[in-house]
Design a protein around this motif. Structure first.
Motif, PDB file in Angstrom:
ATOM      1  N   THR A  23      -6.511 -26.215   3.037  1.00 19.91           N
ATOM      2  CA  THR A  23      -7.438 -27.120   3.907  1.00 19.91           C
ATOM      3  C   THR A  23      -7.659 -28.340   3.352  1.00 19.91           C
ATOM      4  O   THR A  23      -7.693 -28.542   2.126  1.00 19.91           O
ATOM      5  CB  THR A  23      -8.624 -26.323   4.207  1.00 19.91           C
ATOM      6  OG1 THR A  23      -9.521 -27.353   5.066  1.00 19.91           O
ATOM      7  CG2 THR A  23      -9.423 -25.852   2.988  1.00 19.91           C
ATOM      8  N   GLU A  25     -10.562 -29.453   2.823  1.00 19.62           N
ATOM      9  CA  GLU A  25     -11.690 -29.151   2.212  1.00 19.62           C
ATOM     10  C   GLU A  25     -11.635 -29.061   0.558  1.00 19.62           C
ATOM     11  O   GLU A  25     -12.531 -29.473  -0.285  1.00 19.62           O
ATOM     12  CB  GLU A  25     -12.545 -28.032   2.719  1.00 19.62           C
ATOM     13  CG  GLU A  25     -12.660 -28.201   3.978  1.00 19.62           C
ATOM     14  CD  GLU A  25     -13.280 -26.784   4.803  1.00 19.62           C
ATOM     15  OE1 GLU A  25     -13.763 -25.920   3.983  1.00 19.62           O
ATOM     16  OE2 GLU A  25     -13.251 -26.700   6.085  1.00 19.62           O
ATOM     17  N   ILE A  56      -8.682 -22.028  -0.389  1.00 17.50           N
ATOM     18  CA  ILE A  56      -9.885 -21.929   0.361  1.00 17.50           C
ATOM     19  C   ILE A  56      -9.318 -21.278   1.721  1.00 17.50           C
ATOM     20  O   ILE A  56      -9.904 -20.482   2.190  1.00 17.50           O
ATOM     21  CB  ILE A  56     -10.138 -23.441   1.053  1.00 17.50           C
ATOM     22  CG1 ILE A  56     -10.850 -24.084  -0.090  1.00 17.50           C
ATOM     23  CG2 ILE A  56     -11.385 -23.381   1.956  1.00 17.50           C
ATOM     24  CD1 ILE A  56     -11.171 -25.571  -0.093  1.00 17.50           C
ATOM     25  N   THR A 105     -10.046 -29.593  12.931  1.00 19.12           N
ATOM     26  CA  THR A 105     -10.935 -30.747  12.536  1.00 19.12           C
ATOM     27  C   THR A 105     -10.430 -32.157  13.031  1.00 19.12           C
ATOM     28  O   THR A 105      -9.624 -32.011  13.524  1.00 19.12           O
ATOM     29  CB  THR A 105     -10.954 -30.891  10.688  1.00 19.12           C
ATOM     30  OG1 THR A 105      -9.341 -31.263  10.474  1.00 19.12           O
ATOM     31  CG2 THR A 105     -11.223 -29.647   9.969  1.00 19.12           C
ATOM     32  N   THR A 132     -17.228 -35.768   8.850  1.00 20.34           N
ATOM     33  CA  THR A 132     -17.821 -34.469   8.408  1.00 20.34           C
ATOM     34  C   THR A 132     -18.376 -33.742   9.641  1.00 20.34           C
ATOM     35  O   THR A 132     -18.755 -32.526   9.390  1.00 20.34           O
ATOM     36  CB  THR A 132     -18.946 -34.531   7.325  1.00 20.34           C
ATOM     37  OG1 THR A 132     -19.865 -35.407   8.204  1.00 20.34           O
ATOM     38  CG2 THR A 132     -18.208 -35.398   6.035  1.00 20.34           C
ATOM     39  N   TYR A 134     -18.591 -31.236  12.597  1.00 24.80           N
ATOM     40  CA  TYR A 134     -17.851 -29.835  13.221  1.00 24.80           C
ATOM     41  C   TYR A 134     -17.624 -30.446  14.723  1.00 24.80           C
ATOM     42  O   TYR A 134     -18.376 -30.975  15.372  1.00 24.80           O
ATOM     43  CB  TYR A 134     -18.738 -28.969  13.194  1.00 24.80           C
ATOM     44  CG  TYR A 134     -18.897 -28.379  11.835  1.00 24.80           C
ATOM     45  CD1 TYR A 134     -17.885 -27.505  11.102  1.00 24.80           C
ATOM     46  CD2 TYR A 134     -19.969 -28.340  10.863  1.00 24.80           C
ATOM     47  CE1 TYR A 134     -17.919 -27.104   9.885  1.00 24.80           C
ATOM     48  CE2 TYR A 134     -20.318 -27.940   9.755  1.00 24.80           C
ATOM     49  CZ  TYR A 134     -19.178 -27.055   9.136  1.00 24.80           C
ATOM     50  OH  TYR A 134     -19.187 -26.514   7.929  1.00 24.80           O
ATOM     51  N   GLY A 166      -9.789 -26.027   9.399  1.00 25.73           N
ATOM     52  CA  GLY A 166     -11.300 -26.397   9.220  1.00 25.73           C
ATOM     53  C   GLY A 166     -12.089 -25.193  10.155  1.00 25.73           C
ATOM     54  O   GLY A 166     -11.412 -24.374  10.346  1.00 25.73           O
ATOM     55  N   LYS A 167     -13.334 -25.580  10.326  1.00 25.69           N
ATOM     56  CA  LYS A 167     -14.046 -24.654  10.996  1.00 25.69           C
ATOM     57  C   LYS A 167     -14.637 -25.351  12.336  1.00 25.69           C
ATOM     58  O   LYS A 167     -14.922 -26.414  12.288  1.00 25.69           O
ATOM     59  CB  LYS A 167     -15.136 -24.021  10.174  1.00 25.69           C
ATOM     60  CG  LYS A 167     -14.839 -23.164   9.099  1.00 25.69           C
ATOM     61  CD  LYS A 167     -15.859 -22.766   8.297  1.00 25.69           C
ATOM     62  CE  LYS A 167     -15.585 -21.581   7.300  1.00 25.69           C
ATOM     63  NZ  LYS A 167     -15.043 -22.107   6.057  1.00 25.69           N
TER      64      LYS A 167
END
Length: 192
Positions: A23, A25, A56, A105, A132, A134, A166-167
């Motif tokens: 990811t 991240e 991750i 994302t 950043t 979501y 991502g989430k």
């Protein structure tokens, strides 16, 4: 455990993070470990150290490893952007066709819709988003850009692939957070 990796042509730090951490991240730790900044242009052939103990998303890492995928989404020069893989053209996508899928994302959406993450600024500005933020599942996004990497775009389209590194937050949670925030009952980020 640390592994030495080699940067390939047109790879960015974000590309390497997805390839080796699963990811984007993971980009900050990877850059810090190598004394680099997010704005540095990586040189093909350069060696970097990647800590393999802090992967991750193992599923994404396994996918990239199993398929020997090496994402490379950078523009290396104006000449390449005009005459190479990148095209200067206007790409306009209907918001009903560009809906966020689970765990996508803004970077994933930019890559899926234009073939490159370098179009991220267009996506963010057109939708009043931050890098950043979501996204919510089924959220419709506007997207018009002149930065297009046709081979990558066609690769994703032809295979009906939707990168998701991502989430996402389910819509009802976002609605509750917004109501509480509007009424001064919590500060942004409290539920994260």
């Amino acid at each position: 455990m640390t592994k030495t990796i080699t940067v390939t042509y047109n790879q960015t730090a974000l590309d390497l993070a997805v390839q080796h951490k699963g990811t984007v991240e993971g980009v900050v730790d990877m850059l810090l470990d190598n004394g680099l900044s997010i704005t540095e242009v990586l040189v093909a052939g350069a060696s970097l150290q990647v800590n393999q103990t802090d992967v991750i998303d193992q599923d994404v890492l396994n996918y990239y490893t199993d398929k020997n995928l090496k994402p490379a989404s950078a523009k290396t020069s104006l000449a390449n952007s005009l005459g190479g893989y990148f095209e200067v053209t206007t790409l306009s996508i209907d918001p009903e066709q560009l809906k966020v899928k689970h765990n996508q994302t803004a970077l994933d959406i930019a890559l899926q819709a234009s073939g490159t993450i370098t179009s991220i600024t267009d996506l963010l500005l057109q939708n009043n988003l931050s890098i950043t933020d979501y996204l919510t599942v089924n959220q419709s996004l506007d997207f018009n850009t002149a930065i297009v990497n046709k081979p990558i775009l066609n690769y994703y389209k032809n295979r009906s692939m939707h990168p998701a590194t991502g989430k996402t937050i389910p819509a009802p949670i976002v609605e509750v957070q917004q109501i509480l925030f509007e009424n001064g009952l919590f500060e942004n980020g409290l539920f994260e």
